[in-house]
Design an enzyme around this catalytic site. Structure first.
Site, mmCIF file in Angstrom:
data_model
loop_
_atom_site.group_PDB
_atom_site.id
_atom_site.type_symbol
_atom_site.label_atom_id
_atom_site.label_comp_id
_atom_site.label_asym_id
_atom_site.label_seq_id
_atom_site.Cartn_x
_atom_site.Cartn_y
_atom_site.Cartn_z
ATOM 1 N N ASP A 182 17.114 -6.545 12.981
ATOM 2 C CA ASP A 182 17.469 -7.935 13.270
ATOM 3 C C ASP A 182 18.630 -8.376 12.382
ATOM 4 O OD1 ASP A 182 17.425 -10.398 14.417
ATOM 5 O OD2 ASP A 182 15.467 -11.001 13.636
ATOM 6 N N ARG A 186 22.425 -15.060 10.633
ATOM 7 C CA ARG A 186 21.329 -15.971 10.269
ATOM 8 C C ARG A 186 20.345 -15.314 9.307
ATOM 9 N NH1 ARG A 186 20.771 -14.277 15.377
ATOM 10 N NH2 ARG A 186 19.239 -12.630 15.557
ATOM 11 N N ASN A 187 20.369 -13.989 9.234
ATOM 12 C CA ASN A 187 19.456 -13.266 8.345
ATOM 13 C C ASN A 187 20.133 -12.737 7.078
ATOM 14 O OD1 ASN A 187 17.218 -13.734 9.883
ATOM 15 N ND2 ASN A 187 17.527 -11.908 11.154
ATOM 16 N N ASP A 200 15.169 -11.027 5.611
ATOM 17 C CA ASP A 200 14.362 -11.115 6.807
ATOM 18 C C ASP A 200 14.015 -9.776 7.412
ATOM 19 O OD1 ASP A 200 12.868 -11.982 8.910
ATOM 20 O OD2 ASP A 200 14.031 -13.813 9.086
#
Ligand code: ACK
Length: 321
Positions: A182, A186-187, A200
């Protein structure tokens, strides 16, 4: 039984090497939340005269067995991989008497996507200077962060350095045989001194819902970051992380743009399969666009390794010094 009874039936093994006394932590305020988890800013009284600001990940009452397993396995991953400057560090955990806490480094500037967006020129200025820039310009969002410290005169070089930091962290993880699955802006978290930390490995997936696409009961999938083979056969490898890294590079070079702005999600797969790839972002150096495109090669064995990407970016940074 209710969901919470189910959760309380799980005993999380305590690990004396990592255990932090719960009474030494004070939660200050919530930094963000997803459907099943929360991240809090906290202070940790490490010793009599040492107090450190940290982040605490915890589950919500609504969490199920799956989220508990995710958090525990994320912590276990953290423990075995060791430390790298560009990978979020686990400081310890609270497992005894009470909810499970994972205590991690605090990254006071939040996630990379919002951080980059905060650096966009104001809409008016951008309209005058470039039509293309407005294609991905969205109104500046109030992220509610008071202590976010912008980089004055953010340049292409800063962006290439960001790309280099993420590649370094991913190269470290790849060498430890960790697949992230992922990888997206955003991570990535932005810490003091604008050091980027890959984070994350499982918990706050639902925080930025819009990037995820629900697929037949499989949970939410980050479709726009997924490699072709991950989309069609759920195959995740370090090479599919390299594909996602290419999309992350695009996010960096567009100051937090949303990938494939013109393509509807259900059509994305067929477009990619037919050979479509995103165009170079405005003002993106050719060398960086070349890396993106090589990350998006259909055949996984033709994609560069993170080691090669680090070397290439190193070379770019030295050449433009
Ligand atoms: O954009 P953000 O501030 O960065 O909002 C999300 C939210 O919590 C849910 O994941 C923030 N967050 C997560 N981990 C950390 C951390 N270690 N330090 C600071 N903020 C964090 C993330």
């Amino acid at each position: 039984p209710t969901e919470n009874t189910v959760l309380s039936e799980y005993e999380v093994n305590s690990d004396p090497l990592w255990e932090i006394e719960r009474s030494k932590l004070s939660l200050v305020h919530m930094l963000g939340e997803g459907a099943f988890g929360e991240v809090w800013k906290a202070t940790w009284q490490k010793s009599e005269n040492e107090e450190v600001a940290v982040a605490v990940k915890k589950l919500k009452m609504s969490a199920h067995e799956k989220e508990l397993i995710d958090l525990v396995s994320e912590m276990e991953t953290f423990k075995v991989i060791g430390e790298h400057e560009n990978v979020l560090r686990l400081l310890g955990c609270c497992t005894g008497a009470g909810p499970l806490y994972a205590v991690v480094e605090l990254c006071k500037h939040g996630n990379l996507r919002d951080f980059l967006r905060a650096h966009r020129p104001k809409e008016e200025k951008a309209k005058k200077s470039s039509q293309e820039l407005t294609d991905y310009l969205e109104p500046r969002k109030n992220t509610g962060k008071e202590d976010i410290e912008l980089i004055p005169n953010l340049t292409q070089r800063h962006l290439v350095q960001f790309a280099w930091q993420v590649a370094q962290g991913m190269n470290f993880l790849a060498n430890k045989k960790i697949i992230h699955r992922d990888l997206a802006a955003r991570n990535i978290l932005v810490s003091d001194g604008h050091i980027l930390k890959i984070s994350d490995f499982g918990l706050s997936r639902d925080v930025h819902c819009n990037d995820y696409y629900r697929k037949r009961g499989n949970g939410r999938l980050p479709i726009k970051w997924m490699a072709l083979e991950a989309l069609d056969s759920h195959v995740y490898t370090i090479e599919s992380d390299v594909w996602s890294y290419g999309v992350l590079l695009w996010e960096i070079m567009t100051l937090g743009g949303t990938p494939y702005p013109t393509i509807a999600m259900p059509e994305l797969y067929n477009n990619l399969k037919a050979g479509y790839r995103m165009e170079p972002p405005h003002l993106c150096p050719n060398e960086v666009y070349h890396i993106m495109c090589s990350c998006w090669r259909e055949k996984l064995e033709e994609r560069p390794s993170f080691g090669t990407i680090v070397d290439y970016l190193d070379w770019m940074l030295t050449m433009t010094n």
